[in-house]
Structures are given as structure tokens and as C-alpha cells.
Design a protein around this motif. Structure first.
Motif, PDB file in Angstrom:
ATOM      1  N   ALA A   1       0.842  -1.204   0.000  1.00  0.00           N
ATOM      2  CA  ALA A   1       0.000   0.000   0.000  1.00  0.00           C
ATOM      3  C   ALA A   1       0.874   1.248   0.000  1.00  0.00           C
ATOM      4  O   ALA A   1       0.568   2.240  -0.686  1.00  0.00           O
ATOM      5  N   LYS A   2       1.981   1.222   0.727  1.00  0.00           N
ATOM      6  CA  LYS A   2       2.891   2.377   0.751  1.00  0.00           C
ATOM      7  C   LYS A   2       3.515   2.593  -0.624  1.00  0.00           C
ATOM      8  O   LYS A   2       3.694   3.719  -1.098  1.00  0.00           O
TER       9      LYS A   2
ATOM     10  N   LYS B   1       2.222   1.733  -3.503  1.00  0.00           N
ATOM     11  CA  LYS B   1       1.206   2.245  -4.441  1.00  0.00           C
ATOM     12  C   LYS B   1       0.927   3.715  -4.175  1.00  0.00           C
ATOM     13  O   LYS B   1       0.694   4.491  -5.104  1.00  0.00           O
ATOM     14  N   LYS B   2       0.965   4.081  -2.916  1.00  0.00           N
ATOM     15  CA  LYS B   2       0.735   5.489  -2.583  1.00  0.00           C
ATOM     16  C   LYS B   2       1.848   6.339  -3.185  1.00  0.00           C
ATOM     17  O   LYS B   2       1.604   7.403  -3.772  1.00  0.00           O
TER      18      LYS B   2
END
Lengths: 733, 184
Positions: free
Chosen positions: B79-80, B82-83
Motif C-alpha cells: 500500500a505504501k 502504491k501510494k
């Protein structure tokens, strides 16, 4: 899990150094500090790890510098963006102060002088034609250049992919997939992205494992290549039947290819005149647009000689005297008629006919500008320099025909075709200005103040798209200069207009692979924004509304250009179909007219809910049963002005028709009636339809009658113009 | 070993940073390699790993299945990543907002259209450099497969990408790399 130890990549990764701050000891220290300060704080508030005491000072400072560098870079880019935003606001405010032409002196221009020369005489032009045909045959156009790129990319991809792609042999055998849809992963909204940039959830991705093959370029036999004319894009009429415009003391309605003029004065309406193209034997004329401006009415017709009719100019000349100016020898032309309208009567003042097929036109500040393409010379071989008819476009003014002067014919530095692009300006006061450019590739953008002709150019820096720019002002067409753009612009929507900005998408080959570039230019060819997709040739670009959709090589991207100076990539393009598509906007939502099961007519106000679906706010029943309305088939017929809506409807009561027009406003609890008019007729031609508002009067049209109704204190008829005799004489409202 | 592992997780969930660090020590290199493959620089990769570790430490008390620690922290790191990738898109290096006062002559514009030279994040190890030819999703799937040995169903749980699509990304990515390998 598979045995990852066999993986060479993991072994290679292990050769890379790990940053000190990720060492477990430093992580422990960082976590320890985190628990001391704010256990529930978000990770962004916690400072990054500090090096352990045993690290050298140099290494420690290096880590600090690296982190600082990242932070500064982000701050800088934010500041940079802000500056651009302020500048854009300043430019916008500047432009709002009054009519600002594209070439206002106060706005900087990126357009360079030169880039072409004008012919000194017809001999000059003739030699160019001969040189083109006899000399260098390897001429490129934008389309052929981009086809080369696609072909080259296709060759490259064919070596990489076989269709279908075969997965690696693994114990787990993949199924043969149908079109695939992925679920969107969890949304993570970036924290430090400026307000003007939005990040949306990743879209469900549809993928087909079949590699998309780019079809090879169709080979044209050499001997035919030179004589292939470039296709003229299908021209679109600017106005359609039923359109109404208002001038001073009159209104004009387009009807069945002609223009009906009604005098309007103090609430009265009277049908006074009809304007149509002058008939010419063997020539078919189509009304493609009209413009009512004060006392002047300009009508534009596209003309074509019907098959079988004589094209000999001598014969044409004979007919000129009887039937008016003839079109060009091959038969495509555009006719502009400027009328003076006084007392509801139109008198022709200027009749201008331009050789060639209409590409585009617009009307600005009392002048009409046309862009036409001329390639009619292909119908006959060039006999000699004196045979102007065979290679020089012409035009006529009030019946007097002339060829475009050589000093008004530009010969570009790089000639890709010998088709002409002709730009004509016709002022309502009678002035005419015509410029022609030798070389037409079908890429033209016409906007207020300027026209841009895009074509191929071969420069020292490689293949480029070049834009030739002409300024348009006061009926005059003037060459302003040129701009070489990077790369070769794509076809389709590869060059498109967004407001006053031009978006150009090109593909170029770089040392590391292909690069697809989108550049946004303002009217003076200043680059305002740019986006690049590196390593991929996105050779398809399609425009839908304010977005450009790119695809190619198995990838697809969407760029939103609602604010062309601040484009951004849309990660979730949303549903293909907007439920509000086709609905009429009204009072912050939408209005629609529908029929219920009993045949009753229901007027409804809708709005979009939080999930994008439509919700009913309120509705009203216009009639209970057997209702009819032209707006049922086309809600666009509803009249909307802010929070006021007008609805034509009617019903048959067994004896005759009742035709009504109701005016409503949006109230706190629903539709509030303002007023209504009603007529009883036996003939359906009196069914009310579209309405237009001018100076406080609503003009309501039916086939048989036009009503003029005052909108002060409700809705009351002040005048009517009968176009068809009513069965009821003296039956008014 | 497993008992020790579960003991460490229990301690970490009570705020013991050393216990967490010990859990972390078994996987931190792979976390970094995974982030590095999918981000533009060692700095960005280190930032992403640190952010993921912080989040994991703060949230470990919510971890229901202690055996799932590794997959769970990889999911946070994904998730990090992709952010950060979304930030790349928004701030795409070649997305420039031009001040109205700026001027570009031919040479400057040509230079700005060239692919900017980036210092190699892979220390110029050629086979790793070739990973840059993969698309974002191909890299994501390939790195999870190559570094951790995850299969498509496991990658689906970590990334949210449908397993069949994962297989497609893996197949395409490997085909591209194979081709490059043959050429060199």
C-alpha cells in the motif's frame, strides 16, 4: 511457495547495499522513540530514524542529506506548481478584461517567423509542382510518419510477444483467461498532493492476454502513390434545422435547408422573408451554417457539382451570367452570402465563392473565416504554367472570379503534399482576404483569432509535426509564423482543441525506447503543460469530453484536461456511461419529461446521489392520460433558463387537439407554474415545440405558427405569425 | 522457532520495539528489495519501508493470525508503494507546469524531451536494470514472485490484483526479461 533460492534475481538483489536507517538496530531505535511520543500518531508525524552512534559522522550526514533532498524536491515541485497556477490566473484575468485576440501584443508568443516563403509568381508555383512530381518521391506526411513508427513498433513487439502469450511452465497451470477484471485495491489518498491534483482509486483493469497487434502499414504501389489524394474529412454543419438566432429587429430560423426571417418588434412577430442559396444548374448546395449579427445575416453553403454536369470553365462562364457564379471546375466550393436585414427583409450584399471543400469555419466579430482544402487539380494533368486552372485555387466575389495571387500562396520549407489549404476571411462589410498554403494534411484547428495548420516536417532534429499559424482579425488572414513541435503527432484526436488550448500527442523514438508525449499549448504556442509515457508507444488517442484516452502496447491511460494547464492522470476513469448522459441540466440537477403507464406526462427534477446514481427530487403531472409532447423523444426541446423550464405538450380530447406550452420555475417544494398558453386546433402542425428567449419575450415555435409571449407577470401571448392556415379562424389565446 | 516467533509477536503487540525489530530483522532485506524494485530510488524505497514498519508496529496488536506477520507487513508495504507510485503519477517527472514567463528555445526543448539521466538504483547491475522495462504491475507481481516466491493466489491477497491477471503480468514480465537476456 516455489524455491526462491533458485532465483537469480534474489541473488543479485543481495549484492545491493541496504540503507543504514533500515538496519534492525536503527529501526528499533525509531520504534522506541515512536512509543515515547504519540503511540497513535500517524507514521507521517514521526521523524525518520537517526543513525546509530557507531556510524561515522560522514555516513550520518549523508543519510540526513538524502532525506532532506527528498523533502526539498517535493516542496520545490509544489512551489513550482503554485507559481504556474498564479501565472495562469493572471493570464486569465488579463484575458477577461476585454476581447483579447490570440495575438494580443501583451501575450508572449512562441511562434517563429519564417518557415516558408510565398511564391513570387505562378512560374515559381509551377516549378514546385513539377519538382514534387518529377523529383523527390519520398515525401512524408504526418500519417505516413506515424504509420512508420507504428510499423516499427509492431515489428519490435512481434519479436517480444507471441500471440497468445504462453506462461512459464510451473506446477500450477494457469487457465486460459477470458477478458479479466481486477478488483480495485484499497484506496490510499496521498497526503501531500496539492489540491489541484486528485488521486482516485485504481480502476478495475480489464486485460486481455492476447497481445494487441498493430496492423502493418498498407503498401501503396509506387506508381500510384503520388496521385493518391488525401481524404477530406467529412464536414459537419455548424447549424441544424430548427436553430434560431436573433439579430436586430429580426430572428432567423433554419428550416429545410433555407432560412426563414421573422421581424420582431415590441412583442410582435411576423414572417417576412425566406433566404436560400441561389440555384445553379447542376450544382447541389447545402446550408452548413448561418450567423445573425445585428443587421447582417451571413449564410454559408457547401456546393458540389452533380455528376455528369459540365466542368469546362468556358461552359461555366456561359452559365455564370444566367445563374450566378459557378463553383470550381471540379465542383467543390463554399459559398458565403452576406445579407442586410431591414424591416424583416434580406438583401444580398456580398456573394463570395471559394474553391475547395469546407474543412471548418467560424464567425468572429463581424467576419466569417473559412478553411477549405483544394486538390481538384488532380483531375487534370498540369499542361503548363499558364494552365492555372489545373493547379491554382480561385475564388469569386459577386460573380468576378480570380485565382489566388502567387504572393498569397505559401510554399512551406518542407512540402509533403501538393494539396492546398485555403484560409478565407469575409467581412460583413464586404472585405475579403484569402491565403493559401501548398500542402494539406487534414489537420486544422480553427479558433477565435487564429488558425493552425499541422503538417509533417523533416528537420535536423528529426521528424516533427509543424504548426503553421495564421492570425484572423477584422476579416484579414495574416501569416503569423510557425512552430516545430516535438515528435510526430498521432492521428485521430492526436491534435485537439480544449477550450483555447491545443493538445498534441506525439510518439518519438528515444535511445531507451519509444516515448509518448502529450503537450498542451496555448494560442501563441507556449507550452503550458506536458506529460510523457516513457517506454511505450500509445498510438491510439481518443477524446471523450474533457479527457483523452490513450492506448497501445497493452497499456491504457486517461488524462483529464478539464483544466488544460493542469492535466492529471485519472487512475479510475469511472463508468463508461454517465447515467446523466442525454439529460438536460436544470437548477443544479436535471429535468426530464416522461410518460407513465397511463399515458400521463410527468415532468421530473432529478439530481445525482453520492454514488452517482440519479435520484428524483420532485415531479409534476402535466396531463393524466394520452399526453403527447415533442420533448418526449428529445428532452433537448425543453426550454431551460436557469431555474425556469418550458414544456410543450398536448392531448386529443376526442374533438380536437389541445396544444399547450407551460412555463415552470423550480420552487422549494417542486415545480411552480409561471404561466401557460393553450391553442385548440385540428391540425397536428400546430403542436408546440422549441422555444427561444430574447429581450424578455419567449418565441414558441410550431410548424404552423410562431407565438411571441411576454414572460413578465406570467406568460401571455403578445403576437403570432401564422405559417399555415388554421382550421379555426379567429381562434386565439 | 515458531514458539519464539509467536512470543516475539506477543511482545511486539505490547509495544516492545526490540521484539518487533527482531521480527523485522528476518525479512527487512527482502522488504527493501521489493520496495526498490517498484519505486524510483533507494531513498523512496527506504522511506516506504520505514513508513510500513511504523504502521505495522502501531497496528500489530490488531494482527489476528500471528503466522501471517510477514504477509501482513508486505501488504502494508504494498500500500505504501502504491501510494508513492500515485504521487509519481501526479508529480510525474516529465509533467511540467510551465510558468508563463519561461522561454524554451529549440535546444532547451529538445533537452527537456530527452529521457533524463537517472542515477542507477541497482548499482548498474545489468540484469536488475532490465527490470525497469517492466510495467508497474508487472514489476509488482514479478518482484513478489522472485523475491518471496509467492504464487498468483498469494500475490492476489497481497496486492488485490486478480490471480489470473497476476499470472498474465508474470508471464509477460518474464517474457520481456527473457528477450532482453537473449539480446545481451
Amino acid at each position: 511457495m516455489a524455491n526462491k533460492a533458485d532465483n537469480i534475481y534474489l541473488e543479485l538483489f543481495e549484492q545491493l547495499p541496504i540503507p543504514k536507517r533500515l538496519e534492525p538496530e536503527n529501526i528499533a531505535m525509531m520504534l522506541s522513540e515512536a512509543t515515547k511520543s504519540e503511540p497513535a500518531a500517524s507514521s507521517e508525524k514521526i521523524t525518520k530514524s537517526k543513525p546509530v552512534a557507531t556510524e561515522t559522522a560522514a555516513e550520518a550526514s549523508q543519510e540526513t542529506r538524502n532525506i532532506t533532498k527528498t523533502s526539498n524536491r517535493r516542496k520545490t515541485s509544489t512551489a513550482f506548481r503554485s507559481i504556474a497556477s498564479i501565472a495562469a490566473c493572471a493570464a486569465l484575468a488579463f484575458g477577461v478584461a476585454g476581447y483579447m485576440g490570440v495575438f494580443d501584443d501583451k501575450l508572449p508568443s512562441e511562434i517563429k517567423q519564417g518557415g516558408a516563403q510565398f511564391a513570387e509568381n505562378y512560374d515559381d508555383l509551377h516549378k514546385t509542382f513539377e519538382e514534387y512530381y518529377v523529383g523527390d518521391e519520398d515525401k512524408k506526411t504526418l500519417d505516413s510518419a506515424i504509420a512508420d513508427i507504428e510499423h516499427s513498433y509492431n515489428d519490435n513487439q512481434n519479436e517480444t510477444h507471441s500471440a497468445p502469450v504462453k506462461p512459464d511452465p510451473e506446477p500450477e497451470k494457469p487457465e486460459t483467461p477470458a477478458p479479466l477484471v481486477t478488483e480495485a485495491p484499497a484506496v490510499t489518498q496521498p497526503d501531500n498532493v496539492p489540491d489541484n491534483i486528485t488521486t482516485e482509486p485504481a480502476a478495475p483493469i480489464e486485460e486481455n492476454p492476447e497481445v494487441e497487434e498493430i496492423p502493418p502499414v498498407e503498401e501503396i504501389p509506387e506508381e500510384e502513390e503520388i496521385n493518391q489524394p488525401l481524404p477530406i474529412p467529412e464536414q459537419k454543419a455548424k447549424t441544424v434545422d430548427g436553430e434560431v438566432q436573433f439579430g436586430t429587429g429580426y430572428m432567423v430560423e433554419q428550416k429545410a435547408g433555407a432560412l426563414r426571417i421573422f421581424s420582431t418588434d415590441g412583442g410582435k412577430v411576423e414572417f417576412t422573408d425566406t433566404v436560400a442559396a441561389m440555384p445553379v444548374i447542376g450544382v447541389e448546395k447545402t446550408l452548413v451554417g448561418f450567423y445573425a449579427d445585428g443587421l447582417k445575416l451571413t449564410a454559408v453553403y457547401s456546393s458540389a457539382v452533380m455528376p455528369g454536369y459540365p466542368q469546362d470553365p468556358a461552359v461555366g462562364g456561359l452559365l455564370d451570367g444566367l445563374y450566378g457564379a459557378q463553383p470550381s471546375a471540379s465542383g467543390y466550393s463554399v459559398e458565403v452570402c452576406v445579407y442586410n436585414v431591414l424591416g424583416g427583409k434580406a438583401s444580398l450584399e456580398t456573394d463570395f465563392v471559394q474553391d475547395g471543400s469546407l474543412i471548418d469555419m467560424n464567425y468572429q466579430n463581424g467576419s466569417l473565416y473559412l478553411v477549405t482544402a483544394y486538390n481538384d487539380y488532380r483531375n487534370a494533368p498540369i499542361v503548363g504554367v499558364d494552365d492555372l486552372q489545373s493547379y491554382v485555387p480561385g475564388y469569386s466575389v459577386n460573380g468576378s472570379r480570380v485565382y489566388i495571387e502567387p504572393q498569397n500562396i505559401m510554399i512551406p520549407d518542407y512540402l509533403s503534399t501538393t494539396d492546398y489549404t485555403v484560409i478565407s476571411g469575409v467581412s460583413v462589410n464586404g472585405g475579403v482576404s484569402v491565403q493559401a498554403v501548398l500542402g494539406y494534411e487534414g489537420r486544422v484547428i480553427l479558433q477565435n483569432g487564429a488558425v493552425y495548420l499541422f503538417g509533417y516536417n523533416s528537420t535536423a532534429l528529426g521528424d516533427v509535426t509543424t504548426a503553421k499559424v495564421f492570425s484572423l482579425a477584422n476579416g484579414q488572414v495574416t501569416y503569423a509564423g510557425y512552430k516545430d513541435l516535438g515528435g510526430v503527432a498521432l492521428g485521430g484526436d492526436g491534435i485537439s482543441l480544449f477550450g483555447n488550448y491545443i493538445a498534441v500527442t506525439s510518439v518519438a523514438e528515444a535511445p531507451t525506447g519509444y516515448v509518448t508525449t502529450l503537450v498542451i499549448y496555448d494560442g501563441t504556442m507556449n507550452m503550458k503543460a506536458r506529460a510523457q509515457f516513457i517506454g511505450v508507444a500509445l498510438t491510439n488517442v481518443t477524446r471523450k469530453g474533457d479527457r483523452l484516452y490513450f492506448s497501445g502496447a497493452g497499456e491504457s491511460h486517461v488524462i483529464d484536461l478539464t483544466n488544460p494547464e493542469k492535466p492529471y492522470e485519472v487512475l479510475d476513469a469511472g463508468p463508461e456511461v454517465d447515467p446523466a448522459d442525454g439529460l438536460v441540466e436544470f437548477d443544479g440537477g436535471y429535468v426530464t419529461l416522461t410518460k407513465d403507464a397511463q399515458g400521463g406526462l410527468i415532468l421530473s427534477k432529478l439530481s445525482k446521489g453520492p454514488d452517482g446514481s440519479l435520484m428524483l427530487d420532485y415531479s409534476t403531472t402535466l396531463c393524466d392520460a394520452e399526453g403527447r409532447s415533442k420533448a418526449l423523444e428529445n428532452n433537448g426541446i425543453l426550454f431551460v433558463n436557469g431555474s425556469t423550464v418550458g414544456v410543450p405538450y398536448g392531448f386529443f380530447d376526442g374533438l380536437d387537439y389541445t396544444f399547450r406550452y407551460g412555463l415552470f420555475r423550480a420552487g422549494p417544494t417542486g415545480f411552480e407554474p409561471i404561466g401557460e398558453i393553450e391553442a385548440h386546433e385540428t391540425d397536428e402542425t400546430f403542436e408546440t415545440g422549441k422555444a427561444f428567449l430574447n429581450d424578455g419575450y419567449l418565441y414558441i415555435f410550431s410548424e404552423g405558427r410562431v407565438y411571441c409571449a411576454s414572460t413578465q407577470d406570467g406568460l401571455s401571448v403578445t403576437g403570432t405569425a401564422n405559417l399555415v392556415q388554421s382550421a379555426y379562424s379567429g381562434h386565439g389565446m | 522457532m515458531k514458539d519464539n516467533f509467536q512470543e516475539l509477536v506477543k511482545k511486539a503487540s505490547k509495544g516492545d520495539s526490540n521484539a518487533f525489530a527482531e521480527l523485522y530483522s528476518a525479512i527487512y532485506k527482502e522488504l527493501y528489495y521489493y520496495a526498490l524494485t517498484n519505486l524510483n530510488s533507494p531513498d523512496d524505497a527506504a522511506d516506504a519501508v520505514q513508513d510500513a514498519v511504523l504502521d505495522a508496529f502501531m497496528g500489530i496488536k490488531n494482527l489476528k493470525n500471528e503466522d501471517a506477520f510477514k504477509g501482513w507487513i508486505i501488504k502494508i508495504l504494498t500500500a505504501k508503494i502504491k501510494k508513492r507510485q500515485a504521487e509519481y503519477v501526479a508529480q510525474r517527472e516529465n509533467l511540467t507546469y510551465v510558468d508563463a514567463g519561461d522561454r524554451y528555445d529549440d535546444d532547451e526543448e529538445k533537452a527537456s524531451l530527452d529521457i533524463p539521466y537517472k542515477e542507477s538504483k541497482y548499482e548498474e547491475i545489468e540484469l536488475l536494470e532490465q527490470l525497469e522495462c517492466l510495467s508497474e504491475n508487472e514489476k509488482l507481481c514479478f518482484s513478489l514472485n522472485a523475491i518471496y516466491g509467492y504464487r498468483s493466489e498469494e500475490i492476489e491477497k497481497l496486492t488485490g490484483i486478480n490471480a489470473a491477471t497476476v499470472r498474465t503480468h508474470l508471464a509477460r514480465g518474464k517474457a520481456k526479461l527473457r528477450k532482453l537476456l537473449d539480446e545481451t
